[in-house]
Design an enzyme around this catalytic site. Structure first.
Site, PDB file in Angstrom:
ATOM      1  N   ARG A 106       0.877  -1.184   0.000  1.00  0.00           N
ATOM      2  CA  ARG A 106       0.000   0.000   0.000  1.00  0.00           C
ATOM      3  C   ARG A 106       0.900   1.215   0.000  1.00  0.00           C
ATOM      4  NH1 ARG A 106      -5.390   1.265   3.486  1.00  0.00           N
ATOM      5  NH2 ARG A 106      -6.099  -0.233   1.950  1.00  0.00           N
ATOM      6  N   HIS A 133      -7.447   0.621  -6.394  1.00  0.00           N
ATOM      7  CA  HIS A 133      -7.624  -0.241  -5.217  1.00  0.00           C
ATOM      8  C   HIS A 133      -8.262  -1.549  -5.709  1.00  0.00           C
ATOM      9  CE1 HIS A 133      -7.817  -1.450  -1.184  1.00  0.00           C
ATOM     10  NE2 HIS A 133      -8.681  -0.598  -0.680  1.00  0.00           N
ATOM     11  N   ARG A 295     -13.772  -8.834   1.585  1.00  0.00           N
ATOM     12  CA  ARG A 295     -12.361  -8.539   1.326  1.00  0.00           C
ATOM     13  C   ARG A 295     -11.507  -9.772   1.629  1.00  0.00           C
ATOM     14  NH1 ARG A 295     -10.369  -3.410   1.498  1.00  0.00           N
ATOM     15  NH2 ARG A 295      -8.574  -4.494   0.648  1.00  0.00           N
TER      16      ARG A 295
HETATM   17  N1  NVA Z   1      -9.992   6.725  -1.325  1.00  0.00           N
HETATM   18  C1  NVA Z   1      -9.661   6.232  -0.001  1.00  0.00           C
HETATM   19  C2  NVA Z   1      -9.913   4.756   0.086  1.00  0.00           C
HETATM   20  C3  NVA Z   1      -9.737   4.173   1.467  1.00  0.00           C
HETATM   21  C4  NVA Z   1      -9.926   2.700   1.502  1.00  0.00           C
HETATM   22  C5  NVA Z   1      -8.217   6.554   0.308  1.00  0.00           C
HETATM   23  O1  NVA Z   1      -7.378   6.438  -0.584  1.00  0.00           O
HETATM   24  O2  NVA Z   1      -7.941   6.943   1.436  1.00  0.00           O
HETATM   25  N1   CP Z   2     -11.332  -0.296   2.457  1.00  0.00           N
HETATM   26  C1   CP Z   2     -10.063  -0.358   2.882  1.00  0.00           C
HETATM   27  O1   CP Z   2      -9.113  -0.560   2.124  1.00  0.00           O
HETATM   28  O2   CP Z   2      -9.944  -0.220   4.229  1.00  0.00           O
HETATM   29  P1   CP Z   2      -8.575  -0.020   5.016  1.00  0.00           P
HETATM   30  O3   CP Z   2      -8.008   1.301   4.621  1.00  0.00           O
HETATM   31  O4   CP Z   2      -8.973  -0.092   6.460  1.00  0.00           O
HETATM   32  O5   CP Z   2      -7.643  -1.142   4.627  1.00  0.00           O
END
Ligand code: NVA
Ligand code: CP
Length: 308
Positions: A106, A133, A295
Site C-alpha cells: 500500500r 484499489h 475482502r
Molecule cells: N480513497 C480512499 C480509500 C480508502 C480505503 C483513500 O485512498 O484513502
Molecule cells: N477499504 C479499505 O481498504 O480499508 P482499510 O483502509 O482499512 O484497509
C-alpha cells in the site's frame, strides 16, 4: 472440486492485470472459501505486507486470509523498517522477495508499486495506491454478485471523488460489462488515463458515464457506492473538499431516487454525515459489512491463485 488457477500475470497491480474470465473464476473461488466448500493449504508460504499508509481492513483481511491458507504474514511499515529511512525500493524488493513468497503493498504512487514489482522475483499485489484499489473492487463485485446473481443489467453508481476506488470500479465495470456511472463535483472526475483504458475494453461504449449530477446518476441504479471525500494523504484539503462535495452525500433522499431494490456499498472507513448518512449505513439497503467481510474471501482466492 474447484482448484485455483495460475493467473496469466505474475502480479496484481491493477484491475486490468486479470482477464474477465480470471475475475469471474476468482469470485467463484472466493464464494467457495466463504461457504467453506474449499480448503486449500499453502504450507509455509509467507506474505510480506508493506504499508506506507494506514489500514484496518486490507491489513487484517490479508493476515487472516493467509493464515486460513496455512501461511503467515510479515507486517512492515516505514517507521519500523529501513523503508522510512530511504532504502531504495529496488533493494527492499530484492531482499524481501528472497524471504517472502508474495508481497502486498500500500503506497502513494502507482509508479512506486511498479518499481517494487520490477525488482521483486515474487508476485506483488496492489493493496491500494492513489490510482487504484483492485483488491477492494474484487470484494465489491463479489458483493454485487451475491445480491444480483450475475452482472447483467446491473447499474452501479459511484458518488464521490473520482480517485482510486472509483478508478477500480470503472476498470472492473469495463471488464465485466457493467454500466458504471460516476457522479462527482466538477474538478474531481476520474483521470483520463483510466477512462480511456476502460473505454477501450467496454464492448458497449455507452456503459461508462461521468456526470456532476448525483440525482440523475442514481436514477434506476441498483448499486449506490461511495468513499471518503478526503483520501489518505489529502488531510490538508479536507476543509475545501467538505465544501466542494456538498450535495454528494448518500442519504435517504438520494437513495429514494434509485431503483427500489438498490443496495448501498462503501469501502470504509466511513465519515457519517459527510459522504453517507448514518441512517443509510445502518439501513436494510446497506451491504457495507458483507462487503468488508468479502475482502477476506476475495483476497484468499487471489492469494491462492497467485501462489498456485
Ligand atoms: N480513497 C480512499 C480509500 C480508502 C480505503 C483513500 O485512498 O484513502
Ligand atoms: N477499504 C479499505 O481498504 O480499508 P482499510 O483502509 O482499512 O484497509
Amino acid at each position: 472440486m474447484l482448484n485455483p488457477i495460475k493467473l496469466a500475470s505474475k502480479n496484481f497491480l491493477s484491475s486490468l492485470d486479470i482477464s474477465s474470465e480470471e475475475f469471474l473464476y476468482i469470485l467463484e473461488i472466493a464464494k467457495n472459501f466463504k461457504n467453506k466448500d474449499l480448503n486449500i493449504k499453502l504450507k509455509d508460504k509467507v506474505l510480506g505486507l508493506i504499508f506506507d499508509k494506514a489500514s484496518t481492513r486490507t491489513r487484517v483481511s490479508f493476515q487472516v486470509a493467509m493464515s486460513r491458507l496455512g501461511g503467515t504474514t510479515v507486517d512492515l511499515n516505514p517507521n519500523t523498517s529501513q523503508i522510512g529511512r530511504g532504502e531504495p525500493i529496488r533493494d527492499t524488493a530484492r531482499v524481501l522477495s528472497r524471504y517472502c513468497d508474495v508481497l502486498a503493498i500500500r503506497t502513494f504512487n502507482q509508479s512506486d508499486l511498479e518499481e517494487y514489482a520490477k525488482w521483486s522475483t515474487k508476485p506483488v499485489i496492489n493493496a491500494l495506491t492513489d490510482l487504484e484499489h483492485p483488491c477492494q473492487a474484487l470484494a465489491d463485485f463479489m458483493t454485487i454478485k451475491e445480491e444480483f446473481i450475475d452482472f447483467k443489467n446491473v447499474v452501479l453508481t459511484f458518488i464521490g471523488d473520482g480517485n482510486n476506488v472509483a478508478n477500480s470500479l470503472i476498470l472492473c465495470g469495463a471488464l465485466l460489462g457493467v454500466e458504471v456511472r460516476i457522479a462527482c463535483p466538477k474538478g474531481y472526475e476520474p483521470n483520463d488515463l483510466i477512462i480511456n483504458r476502460a473505454n477501450k475494453i467496454y464492448k458497449n461504449k455507452n456503459l461508462l458515464k461521468i456526470t456532476n449530477d448525483p440525482i440523475a446518476a442514481v436514477k434506476g441504479a441498483n448499486v449506490l457506492y461511495t468513499d471518503v471525500w478526503s483520501s489518505m494523504g489529502e488531510e490538508n484539503q479536507k476543509e475545501k473538499k467538505d465544501k466542494d462535495f456538498l450535495g454528494f452525500t448518500i442519504n435517504q433522499k438520494l437513495v429514494g431516487n434509485a431503483d427500489k431494490d438498490a443496495i448501498v456499498l462503501h469501502c470504509l472507513p466511513a465519515y457519517r454525515g459527510k459522504e453517507i448518512s448514518d441512517e443509510v449505513i445502518e439501513s436494510k439497503k446497506s451491504r457495507i459489512f458483507e462487503q468488508a467481510e468479502n475482502r477476506m474471501h476475495a483476497q484468499q482466492a487471489l492469494l491462492s491463485c497467485l501462489l498456485a
